[in-house]
Write an enzyme that holds these catalytic residues in place. Structure first.
Site, PDB file in Angstrom:
ATOM      1  CE  LYS A 184       1.519   6.080   6.332  1.00 44.03           C
ATOM      2  NZ  LYS A 184       1.514   6.104   4.834  1.00 44.03           N
ATOM      3  NE  ARG A 197      -1.721   0.751   4.562  1.00 46.74           N
ATOM      4  CZ  ARG A 197      -0.406   0.743   4.353  1.00 46.74           C
ATOM      5  NH1 ARG A 197       0.438   0.715   5.327  1.00 46.74           N
ATOM      6  NH2 ARG A 197       0.063   0.776   3.114  1.00 46.74           N
ATOM      7  NE  ARG A 242       7.625   5.844  -2.812  1.00 52.29           N
ATOM      8  CZ  ARG A 242       6.706   5.756  -1.848  1.00 52.29           C
ATOM      9  NH1 ARG A 242       6.794   6.518  -0.786  1.00 52.29           N
ATOM     10  NH2 ARG A 242       5.698   4.924  -1.972  1.00 52.29           N
TER      11      ARG A 242
HETATM   12  P1  AMP Z   1       3.551   0.934   2.583  1.00 45.52           P
HETATM   13  O1  AMP Z   1       5.030   0.874   2.354  1.00 45.52           O
HETATM   14  O2  AMP Z   1       3.190   1.219   4.008  1.00 45.52           O
HETATM   15  O3  AMP Z   1       2.848   1.842   1.605  1.00 45.52           O
HETATM   16  O4  AMP Z   1       2.997  -0.538   2.312  1.00 45.52           O
HETATM   17  C1  AMP Z   1       3.152  -1.167   1.051  1.00 45.52           C
HETATM   18  C2  AMP Z   1       2.137  -2.263   0.921  1.00 45.52           C
HETATM   19  O5  AMP Z   1       2.347  -3.255   1.949  1.00 45.52           O
HETATM   20  C3  AMP Z   1       0.694  -1.851   1.081  1.00 45.52           C
HETATM   21  O6  AMP Z   1       0.143  -1.317  -0.107  1.00 45.52           O
HETATM   22  C4  AMP Z   1       0.052  -3.171   1.476  1.00 45.52           C
HETATM   23  O7  AMP Z   1      -0.069  -4.040   0.369  1.00 45.52           O
HETATM   24  C5  AMP Z   1       1.094  -3.761   2.389  1.00 45.52           C
HETATM   25  N1  AMP Z   1       0.905  -3.334   3.801  1.00 45.52           N
HETATM   26  C6  AMP Z   1       1.725  -2.543   4.553  1.00 45.52           C
HETATM   27  N2  AMP Z   1       1.246  -2.396   5.792  1.00 45.52           N
HETATM   28  C7  AMP Z   1       0.092  -3.094   5.845  1.00 45.52           C
HETATM   29  C8  AMP Z   1      -0.879  -3.318   6.846  1.00 45.52           C
HETATM   30  N3  AMP Z   1      -0.758  -2.758   8.068  1.00 45.52           N
HETATM   31  N4  AMP Z   1      -1.946  -4.100   6.538  1.00 45.52           N
HETATM   32  C9  AMP Z   1      -2.089  -4.665   5.326  1.00 45.52           C
HETATM   33  N5  AMP Z   1      -1.218  -4.473   4.326  1.00 45.52           N
HETATM   34  C10 AMP Z   1      -0.125  -3.705   4.568  1.00 45.52           C
END
Ligand code: AMP
Length: 223
Positions: A13, A88, A127
């Site tokens: 995404k 989330r 990655r």
């Molecule tokens: P992502 O790059 O979106 O996979 O996010 C990496 C990490 O950031 C996640 O595994 C969470 O630890 C934290 N994170 C990102 N977005 C959120 C969110 N909306 N709520 C809580 N933790 C988040």
């Protein structure tokens, strides 16, 4: 247009949000990127968030909702935005609704990305990122010319700690327990579009654009 790209980690995404935001002149808001920037800058939020991120857990809502709310209310998002990685959980979704209601706006569409667990694990585990310029590679699908060296700036590539195999499993579990439920939430609002992400990037991008362009002019409110 105000869009959410929803789905498990590694489904693709983020890549699609980047492409579609350029094609449609929308601002790409990645909550993960906002948090990683805070971690790198060692801000108060970043220092608190770091351990959760590295362990594949969600950071507490209070560390992320204000940053995202501020961003979507900023001038950068005036033409619309794509939210990637936010909300989330249900409480974040409700905060998002009320933040937008206050300025008489709403989310127009939620694209729900799905792919098999096998595809997801292969995508995340391979990655690699350049610490210097942020360029992204994949060991199998888009490897650098020289192993572990960035094509663009010759810096060393690294693997995010939360992309380690044992942490991927935690992230997928967290997704199932806390984030997947948002599919029902947005489906009930009648704004959900499902996107199958087992295919190639171009095919997926085309599916999203078809979904977007099927929205009526009235819905494509760009105010
Ligand atoms: P992502 O790059 O979106 O996979 O996010 C990496 C990490 O950031 C996640 O595994 C969470 O630890 C934290 N994170 C990102 N977005 C959120 C969110 N909306 N709520 C809580 N933790 C988040």
């Amino acid at each position: 247009m105000r869009l959410i790209f929803h789905g498990p980690p590694g489904v693709g995404k983020g890549t699609q949000a980047e492409r579609i935001s350029i094609a449609e002149n929308l601002n790409h808001v990645s909550s993960g990127d906002l948090l990683r920037t805070a971690v790198d800058a060692k801000t108060e939020i970043g220092l608190k968030a770091r351990e959760y991120i590295e362990n594949g857990l969600l950071v507490p809502d209070e560390l992320i909702v204000n940053i995202v709310a501020e961003k979507i209310n900023s001038a950068e998002c005036k033409n619309g935005f794509i939210l990637d990685g936010f909300p989330r959980n249900l409480s974040q979704a409700k905060v998002l609704d009320s933040t937008l209601e206050k300025v008489e706006k709403k989310i127009d569409r939620v694209f729900s990305f799905t792919a098999s667990e096998e595809v997801i694990i292969t995508r995340i585990a391979g990655r690699r990122i350049c610490k210097s310029c942020g360029a992204q590679y994949h060991e199998l699908f888009s490897p650098p010319l020289k192993e572990n060296v960035c094509d663009k700036c010759s810096s060393k590539l690294y693997q995010r700690k939360d992309d380690y195999p044992e942490t991927i499993k935690v992230r997928l579990k967290v997704y199932k327990e806390q984030t997947e439920t948002l599919i029902d939430y947005y489906n009930q609002k009648g704004i959900l579009i499902e996107v199958n992400c087992n295919g190639g990037k171009k095919e997926i991008q085309q599916n999203i654009l078809t979904g977007l362009h099927s929205m009526s002019e009235k819905e494509r409110d760009t105010e």
